[in-house]
Design a protein around this motif. Sequence first.
Motif, short mmCIF file in Angstrom:
data_model
loop_
_atom_site.label_atom_id
_atom_site.label_comp_id
_atom_site.label_asym_id
_atom_site.label_seq_id
_atom_site.Cartn_x
_atom_site.Cartn_y
_atom_site.Cartn_z
N TYR A 36 25.81 -63.51 -49.90
CA TYR A 36 25.26 -63.41 -48.55
C TYR A 36 23.74 -63.52 -48.61
O TYR A 36 23.10 -63.05 -49.55
CB TYR A 36 25.67 -62.10 -47.88
CG TYR A 36 27.07 -62.11 -47.32
CD1 TYR A 36 28.17 -61.93 -48.14
CD2 TYR A 36 27.28 -62.32 -45.96
CE1 TYR A 36 29.46 -61.95 -47.62
CE2 TYR A 36 28.56 -62.33 -45.43
CZ TYR A 36 29.64 -62.15 -46.27
OH TYR A 36 30.92 -62.18 -45.74
N GLN A 38 20.25 -62.69 -46.37
CA GLN A 38 19.78 -61.88 -45.26
C GLN A 38 18.28 -62.06 -45.07
O GLN A 38 17.50 -61.80 -45.99
CB GLN A 38 20.10 -60.39 -45.48
CG GLN A 38 19.71 -59.51 -44.30
CD GLN A 38 20.02 -58.04 -44.53
OE1 GLN A 38 20.09 -57.56 -45.66
NE2 GLN A 38 20.24 -57.30 -43.44
N GLY A 41 15.25 -58.43 -40.49
CA GLY A 41 15.63 -58.18 -39.10
C GLY A 41 16.92 -58.84 -38.66
O GLY A 41 17.28 -58.79 -37.48
N LYS A 42 17.63 -59.46 -39.61
CA LYS A 42 18.89 -60.15 -39.27
C LYS A 42 20.03 -59.57 -40.08
O LYS A 42 19.84 -58.86 -41.06
CB LYS A 42 18.77 -61.66 -39.60
CG LYS A 42 17.60 -62.35 -38.95
CD LYS A 42 17.80 -62.50 -37.46
CE LYS A 42 16.67 -63.30 -36.83
NZ LYS A 42 16.78 -63.34 -35.36
N GLY A 43 21.25 -59.91 -39.63
CA GLY A 43 22.41 -59.51 -40.40
C GLY A 43 22.66 -60.47 -41.56
O GLY A 43 22.21 -61.61 -41.54
N PRO A 44 23.39 -60.01 -42.58
CA PRO A 44 23.73 -60.91 -43.69
C PRO A 44 24.59 -62.06 -43.19
O PRO A 44 25.41 -61.89 -42.27
CB PRO A 44 24.54 -60.01 -44.64
CG PRO A 44 24.19 -58.61 -44.24
CD PRO A 44 23.91 -58.66 -42.77
N LEU A 46 27.06 -65.36 -44.62
CA LEU A 46 27.73 -65.94 -45.78
C LEU A 46 27.07 -67.26 -46.18
O LEU A 46 26.89 -68.15 -45.36
CB LEU A 46 29.21 -66.17 -45.47
CG LEU A 46 30.04 -66.77 -46.61
CD1 LEU A 46 30.11 -65.79 -47.78
CD2 LEU A 46 31.44 -67.12 -46.12
N THR A 87 16.65 -61.89 -48.76
CA THR A 87 17.36 -61.01 -49.68
C THR A 87 18.77 -61.56 -49.88
O THR A 87 19.44 -61.92 -48.90
CB THR A 87 17.43 -59.57 -49.15
OG1 THR A 87 16.10 -59.09 -48.98
CG2 THR A 87 18.16 -58.67 -50.15
N PHE A 89 22.61 -61.08 -51.53
CA PHE A 89 23.58 -60.09 -51.98
C PHE A 89 24.80 -60.80 -52.56
O PHE A 89 25.37 -61.69 -51.91
CB PHE A 89 24.06 -59.22 -50.82
CG PHE A 89 23.01 -58.33 -50.22
CD1 PHE A 89 22.26 -58.76 -49.14
CD2 PHE A 89 22.77 -57.07 -50.73
CE1 PHE A 89 21.28 -57.94 -48.57
CE2 PHE A 89 21.80 -56.24 -50.17
CZ PHE A 89 21.06 -56.68 -49.10
N PHE A 103 29.31 -54.66 -52.30
CA PHE A 103 28.09 -55.42 -52.43
C PHE A 103 27.29 -55.01 -53.66
O PHE A 103 27.30 -53.84 -54.07
CB PHE A 103 27.19 -55.21 -51.20
CG PHE A 103 27.60 -56.01 -50.00
CD1 PHE A 103 28.47 -55.50 -49.05
CD2 PHE A 103 27.12 -57.30 -49.82
CE1 PHE A 103 28.85 -56.24 -47.95
CE2 PHE A 103 27.49 -58.05 -48.72
CZ PHE A 103 28.37 -57.52 -47.78
#
Lengths: 113, 116
Positions: A36, A38, A41-44, A46, A87, A89, A103
């Motif tokens: 993932y 990211q 300020g945002k969601g992860p 895919l 970032t 993951f 994760f």
Amino acid sequence: QQQVKQSPQSLIVQKGGIPIINCAYENTAFDYFPWYQQFPGKGPALLIAIRPDVSEKKEGRFTISFNKSAKQFSLHIMDSQPGDSATYFCAASISGNTGKLIFGQGTTLQVKP
Amino acid sequence: DTAVSQTPKYLVTQMGNDKSIKCEQNLGHDTMYWYKQDSKKFLKIMFSYNNKELIINETVPNRFSPKSPDKAHLNLHINSLELGDSAVYFCASSQRTSGGARNEQFFGPGTRLTVL
């Protein structure tokens, strides 16, 4: 046994470089390994995923390498760009189960222009 | 067109208060999740619902109570908020395939909770 260990914690590369992020797991029942991305300020979101029946998967500039015997997998970003700074993951789960994702700790990547 | 939405985006509150976070998905998925991301960015599953049925309930203080009124909505209610509850909470959804997998999860934008 439920852990996924990710390294390095942070990474700085020059534009055009090939950052590599590594993950290791213990539970051999894991059979789905997504990455993932990211942004702050945002969601992860895919990025790419692999199953243990293949050793490599490529989507655009992103490649996952998978080593089942070593229980390790890694993400390579070819020709990295400043827009790849985010970032990352790794994660693992058991298909056919609840979909619970375990994760890794995350890697903050900075690509310098 | 937002696939997974959460409200509010920011929540600042005092210790001891009760608050709720709402999540809605318009993807037609049958499974929804709550994750907590701490200050070190570590993501950890908290709960999951499949068609309004609780299927994952991790070791989370019972001050946290999820509620799913229908398969498109999953709310998180937190009682007696503590300083340690400060984090970003993400909702996610996925669809179980005919083979039983629920692999690809779509995340919402997150709710940043700050407890003072």
